[in-house]
Design a protein around this motif. Structure first.
Motif, mmCIF file in Angstrom:
data_model
loop_
_atom_site.group_PDB
_atom_site.id
_atom_site.type_symbol
_atom_site.label_atom_id
_atom_site.label_comp_id
_atom_site.label_asym_id
_atom_site.label_seq_id
_atom_site.Cartn_x
_atom_site.Cartn_y
_atom_site.Cartn_z
ATOM 1 N N VAL A 160 0.757 -1.210 -0.063
ATOM 2 C CA VAL A 160 -0.124 0.119 0.009
ATOM 3 C C VAL A 160 0.987 1.338 -0.005
ATOM 4 O O VAL A 160 0.571 2.173 -0.896
ATOM 5 N N THR A 161 2.054 1.327 1.095
ATOM 6 C CA THR A 161 2.771 2.378 0.862
ATOM 7 C C THR A 161 3.459 2.451 -0.394
ATOM 8 O O THR A 161 3.640 3.789 -1.110
ATOM 9 N N ARG A 162 3.935 1.581 -1.305
ATOM 10 C CA ARG A 162 4.619 1.657 -2.481
ATOM 11 C C ARG A 162 3.675 2.373 -3.412
ATOM 12 O O ARG A 162 3.869 3.186 -4.140
ATOM 13 N N GLU A 163 2.093 1.805 -3.507
ATOM 14 C CA GLU A 163 1.311 2.520 -4.318
ATOM 15 C C GLU A 163 0.877 3.870 -3.901
ATOM 16 O O GLU A 163 0.880 4.944 -4.851
ATOM 17 N N ASN A 164 0.761 4.048 -2.467
ATOM 18 C CA ASN A 164 0.685 5.674 -2.177
ATOM 19 C C ASN A 164 1.696 6.359 -2.637
ATOM 20 O O ASN A 164 1.366 7.799 -2.926
ATOM 21 N N ALA A 165 3.014 6.173 -2.500
ATOM 22 C CA ALA A 165 3.992 6.814 -3.033
ATOM 23 C C ALA A 165 4.027 7.124 -4.621
ATOM 24 O O ALA A 165 4.249 8.402 -4.560
ATOM 25 N N ALA A 166 3.510 6.290 -5.272
ATOM 26 C CA ALA A 166 3.424 6.742 -6.731
ATOM 27 C C ALA A 166 2.348 7.635 -7.041
ATOM 28 O O ALA A 166 2.546 8.407 -7.776
ATOM 29 N N LEU A 167 1.174 7.373 -5.911
ATOM 30 C CA LEU A 167 0.143 8.401 -6.047
ATOM 31 C C LEU A 167 0.601 9.961 -5.709
ATOM 32 O O LEU A 167 0.039 10.861 -6.145
ATOM 33 N N ASN A 168 1.528 9.954 -5.021
ATOM 34 C CA ASN A 168 1.840 11.142 -4.410
ATOM 35 C C ASN A 168 3.239 11.699 -4.718
ATOM 36 O O ASN A 168 3.665 12.761 -4.047
ATOM 37 N N GLY A 169 3.889 11.224 -5.804
ATOM 38 C CA GLY A 169 5.169 11.790 -6.155
ATOM 39 C C GLY A 169 6.518 11.336 -5.461
ATOM 40 O O GLY A 169 7.168 12.186 -5.376
ATOM 41 N N ILE A 170 6.215 10.424 -4.704
ATOM 42 C CA ILE A 170 7.577 10.197 -3.540
ATOM 43 C C ILE A 170 8.270 8.828 -4.202
ATOM 44 O O ILE A 170 7.569 7.858 -4.670
ATOM 45 N N ARG A 171 9.282 9.215 -4.370
ATOM 46 C CA ARG A 171 10.375 8.357 -5.187
ATOM 47 C C ARG A 171 10.832 7.296 -4.049
ATOM 48 O O ARG A 171 11.178 7.542 -3.078
ATOM 49 N N ILE A 172 10.533 6.058 -4.515
ATOM 50 C CA ILE A 172 11.391 4.774 -3.840
ATOM 51 C C ILE A 172 12.940 4.567 -4.371
ATOM 52 O O ILE A 172 13.017 4.690 -5.406
ATOM 53 N N GLY A 173 13.560 4.130 -3.134
ATOM 54 C CA GLY A 173 14.977 3.709 -3.390
ATOM 55 C C GLY A 173 15.932 3.970 -2.209
ATOM 56 O O GLY A 173 15.170 4.524 -1.082
ATOM 57 N N ASN A 174 17.089 3.716 -2.388
ATOM 58 C CA ASN A 174 17.859 3.874 -1.191
ATOM 59 C C ASN A 174 18.744 4.982 -1.054
ATOM 60 O O ASN A 174 19.670 5.301 -0.221
#
Length: 308
Positions: A197-211
């Motif tokens: 869910v967090t990964r999906e919400n990140a995409a919806l809110n312009g949050i980049r995933i990574g290290n």
């Protein structure tokens, strides 16, 4: 997030106005369920201001455990048998979201798609749909954390390495990243669904995933027991909006992962539990610096003493 259209169920029980108000938003007890429902409360009898109704919307037929948990939320229903019905061809998620009002907490505005485009000027809006994970922003614990983060920014606090422990929907991690966009950020949860869910919400809110710096690293982990969480420690900011029991049990590893002078934000506890939680962290070398009270739900801000 994919929405259930035909295999959804509704459980209905009567409740009082006080019980309905206590269920306004997230309910920690639901975290025990693999498929937690979305709750809606409404007036049942216009001429009786204390007669309310609780509707719990499930993606699957509620089992005995789920029914028992819902019953405990409304003790005034006594032994009254709940009404359980299957919903044919109804978009229960969209229907339930229509009852979730936006939350304005400091510079943050949290809303579902029903209220898209309603953010006040000067706020950072986050789209968080009602669904399978804890942390839509509706509950006082989440609001208290958002207000605490906002107050820290106003005081000029700067953080470089942040952890949202038990992230739920990712909201608190997103808020911290907005305030300190160049920090390393990590979000973890014991529930793999919450991380999805967090990964999906990140995409919806312009949050980049990574290290990397300015991106959000994700981990499915019970407590602090994950290589990524240990590798990134010590943190100068940890947010843990969980429950009082786990917060007390994890006091030592959480405090151990916080750097000297670091800030710890704790929520998910009742006012009656605040002293026990604070004492558990005092024994680990932290002091209580501040608290925000939202109804019966306090948010504690603690600071780790230097030399510990």
């Amino acid at each position: 997030m994919e929405q259930a259209m035909s295999d959804s169920w509704k459980l209905t029980l009567p409740c009082t106005l006080a019980e309905a108000q206590a269920l306004n938003g997230e309910v920690p007890a639901l975290a025990m369920l693999v498929s937690p429902p979305v709750l809606m409360t409404s007036e049942d009898e216009p001429d009786n201001p204390d007669a309310w109704r609780l509707d719990a919307y499930f993606e699957v037929e509620p089992d005995d455990e789920a029914i028992a948990i819902i019953r405990r939320l409304v003790p005034s229903a006594g032994r009254k048998k709940p009404r359980i019905e299957r919903l044919d061809e109804q978009d229960w998620l969209t229907m339930s979201q229509s009852g979730l009002e936006p939350v304005h907490a400091g510079r943050f505005y949290v809303h579902t798609s029903t209220h898209a485009g309603t953010a006040p000027s000067g706020t950072r809006a986050f789209l968080i749909e009602a669904g399978l994970a804890f942390g839509t922003g509706q509950h006082e614990t989440t609001t208290g954390c958002l207000l605490t983060l906002d107050a820290l920014k106003q005081r000029g606090a700067v953080f470089r390495d942040m952890l949202d422990l038990g992230t739920g929907t990712g909201l608190l991690a997103f808020a911290a990243m907005h305030l300190w966009p160049h920090a390393y950020a990590t979000a973890s949860d014991i529930d793999p669904i919450a991380i999805d869910v967090t990964r999906e919400n990140a995409a919806l809110n312009g949050i980049r995933i990574g290290n990397r710096e300015g991106r959000l690293a994700l981990a499915v982990a019970p407590g602090m027991s994950h290589r990524l969480l240990r590798h990134r420690a010590p943190y100068d900011l940890i947010i843990a909006n969980i429950l009082a029991g786990p917060l007390i049990e994890m006091a030592a590893p959480i405090a151990g992962a916080l750097e000297e002078g670091g800030t710890l934000i704790l929520a998910g506890l009742l006012d009656s539990q605040a002293e026990r939680v604070a004492n558990a962290y005092r024994r680990q070398g932290l002091r209580l610096a501040d608290r925000i009270d939202r109804g019966d739900w306090p948010t504690l801000r603690l600071v780790k003493r230097r030399g510990k």
